[in-house]
Scaffold this active site. Structure first.
Site, PDB file in Angstrom:
ATOM      1  N   LYS A  66      -7.695  -6.675   8.344  1.00  0.00           N
ATOM      2  CA  LYS A  66      -6.993  -7.765   7.643  1.00  0.00           C
ATOM      3  C   LYS A  66      -5.968  -8.488   8.524  1.00  0.00           C
ATOM      4  O   LYS A  66      -5.736  -9.680   8.350  1.00  0.00           O
ATOM      5  CB  LYS A  66      -6.328  -7.238   6.369  1.00  0.00           C
ATOM      6  CG  LYS A  66      -7.329  -6.855   5.287  1.00  0.00           C
ATOM      7  CD  LYS A  66      -6.642  -6.450   4.004  1.00  0.00           C
ATOM      8  CE  LYS A  66      -7.663  -5.915   3.005  1.00  0.00           C
ATOM      9  NZ  LYS A  66      -7.058  -5.552   1.723  1.00  0.00           N
ATOM     10  N   GLU A  78      -0.688 -20.417   1.997  1.00  0.00           N
ATOM     11  CA  GLU A  78       0.702 -19.970   1.892  1.00  0.00           C
ATOM     12  C   GLU A  78       0.770 -18.475   1.574  1.00  0.00           C
ATOM     13  O   GLU A  78       1.559 -17.726   2.121  1.00  0.00           O
ATOM     14  CB  GLU A  78       1.403 -20.766   0.774  1.00  0.00           C
ATOM     15  CG  GLU A  78       2.907 -20.548   0.764  1.00  0.00           C
ATOM     16  CD  GLU A  78       3.553 -20.996  -0.545  1.00  0.00           C
ATOM     17  OE1 GLU A  78       4.739 -20.708  -0.735  1.00  0.00           O
ATOM     18  OE2 GLU A  78       2.869 -21.622  -1.380  1.00  0.00           O
ATOM     19  N   ALA A 131      -0.315  -3.305   2.513  1.00  0.00           N
ATOM     20  CA  ALA A 131      -0.699  -3.425   1.104  1.00  0.00           C
ATOM     21  C   ALA A 131       0.487  -3.900   0.263  1.00  0.00           C
ATOM     22  O   ALA A 131       0.349  -4.750  -0.621  1.00  0.00           O
ATOM     23  CB  ALA A 131      -1.225  -2.092   0.588  1.00  0.00           C
ATOM     24  N   ARG A 152       9.084   5.740   3.031  1.00  0.00           N
ATOM     25  CA  ARG A 152       9.415   6.940   3.804  1.00  0.00           C
ATOM     26  C   ARG A 152      10.234   6.535   5.027  1.00  0.00           C
ATOM     27  O   ARG A 152      11.276   7.096   5.309  1.00  0.00           O
ATOM     28  CB  ARG A 152       8.078   7.583   4.212  1.00  0.00           C
ATOM     29  CG  ARG A 152       8.159   8.901   4.860  1.00  0.00           C
ATOM     30  CD  ARG A 152       6.764   9.473   5.014  1.00  0.00           C
ATOM     31  NE  ARG A 152       5.862   8.578   5.760  1.00  0.00           N
ATOM     32  CZ  ARG A 152       4.580   8.826   5.991  1.00  0.00           C
ATOM     33  NH1 ARG A 152       4.029   9.927   5.510  1.00  0.00           N
ATOM     34  NH2 ARG A 152       3.837   7.989   6.679  1.00  0.00           N
ATOM     35  N   GLY A 238      -6.827   1.278  -8.786  1.00  0.00           N
ATOM     36  CA  GLY A 238      -7.014  -0.028  -8.156  1.00  0.00           C
ATOM     37  C   GLY A 238      -8.350  -0.704  -8.440  1.00  0.00           C
ATOM     38  O   GLY A 238      -8.650  -1.734  -7.829  1.00  0.00           O
TER      39      GLY A 238
END
Ligand code: ATR
Length: 271
Positions: A66, A78, A131, A152, A238
């Site tokens: 990605k 955008e 993500a 984390r 998901g």
């Protein structure tokens, strides 16, 4: 001539995208084909060039390409610019246009499918990687009361929050040990479920009425979903986001919005 599309990833064998897009094409009467495309880890750009030469109209992009897809695009929407990542490519007149439909897909799944409005809600985002970044702007546009990003590695959460400052929504970063809930919506955007693990989120993040959503999907509820359910939350994986991001990509490509509910129910029953 039938228009050609594909989903590029590595691995790609288990992608449900061809099944989803075939169903959308049949439903809307679009003359198109959609297949899986395995790209070598060092060969993403070469695969895209080949697809363009072969006359493909566009492609979806999944793990781990990605960011490379955003880099190869000659123009970015955008929302792709805000996400810093691209999951939808369009090949138009020598241009490679990059878009990102993951965030709008997640928002559609929460608002339309789960029936939970994001406006005025307190959202806890777990994770600050790609993500999480991909859904920040679409979330902000829904005008929630606040978004807290817990990670984390605290510095990564600080950087993410800094990139989305200046909007009319309170956005803040914290470590997992600073979470003081409960929240209306808790989104697991960490990749921990891939390892059968869960982020160290305290039980106090959840209450009766909390929507706990894991961006990953699988045949069984993730450890995060099990933990959230044990502390009173409604849970969701998901799968709905997957179907909705595909519907948004299909709309970008074809200019027709497919109906998603029947397909979502069918995929749910196949689990
Ligand atoms: P993605 O594109 O899936 O977001 P990424 O950019 O590598 O992948 O980000 C992974 C995210 O999951 C990060 O927020 C990571 O936390 P760190 O920044 O501290 O590495 C988080 N993550 C992965 N495994 C985790 C675990 N077991 N517990 C908590 N967070 C985890």
């Amino acid at each position: 001539m039938t228009d050609k599309y594909c989903v590029i990833g590595n691995p790609i064998a288990h992608s449900k995208s061809p099944q989803i897009h075939a169903a959308f094409a049949a439903q809307t009467g679009q003359d198109m084909e959609y297949e899986r495309c395995l790209a070598p880890l060092d060969g993403f750009a070469e695969v895209v060039r080949t697809l363009i030469k072969q006359g493909y109209k566009g492609a979806n992009v999944t793990v781990p390409f990605k960011l490379e897809a955003a880099a190869i695009a000659t123009r970015l929407s955008e929302r792709a610019l805000a996400a810093g990542a691209v999951n939808t490519l369009q090949f138009i007149d020598g241009e490679i246009v990059g878009d990102n439909t993951d965030g709008p897909g997640l928002v559609a799944d929460i608002v339309r499918n789960a029936g939970v409005a994001l406006a005025n809600q307190r959202i806890l985002m777990l994770g600050a990687g790609g993500a999480a970044r991909g859904v920040m702007l679409p979330f902000i546009e829904e005008k929630p009361a606040a978004i807290l990003v817990a990670n984390r590695t605290r510095a990564t959460a600080d950087n993410l929050v800094a990139a989305f400052a200046g909007h009319d929504v309170e956005v803040a970063a914290c470590g997992f040990d600073e979470i003081a809930g409960p929240y209306d919506i808790v989104v697991n955007a960490t990749s921990s479920s891939l390892a059968g693990d869960m982020p160290p989120v305290p039980a106090s993040a959840f209450a009766k009425g909390t929507l706990a959503l894991d961006m990953m999907y699988g045949s069984a509820p993730s450890p995060f979903m099990q933990f959230a359910a044990a502390h009173g939350a409604e849970t969701r994986d998901g799968l709905g986001m997957l179907v909705e991001q595909a519907a948004e990509a299909f709309t970008v490509w074809r200019g027709v919005r497919p109906e998603t509910r029947a397909l979502f129910t069918m995929l749910l029953n196949l689990k």
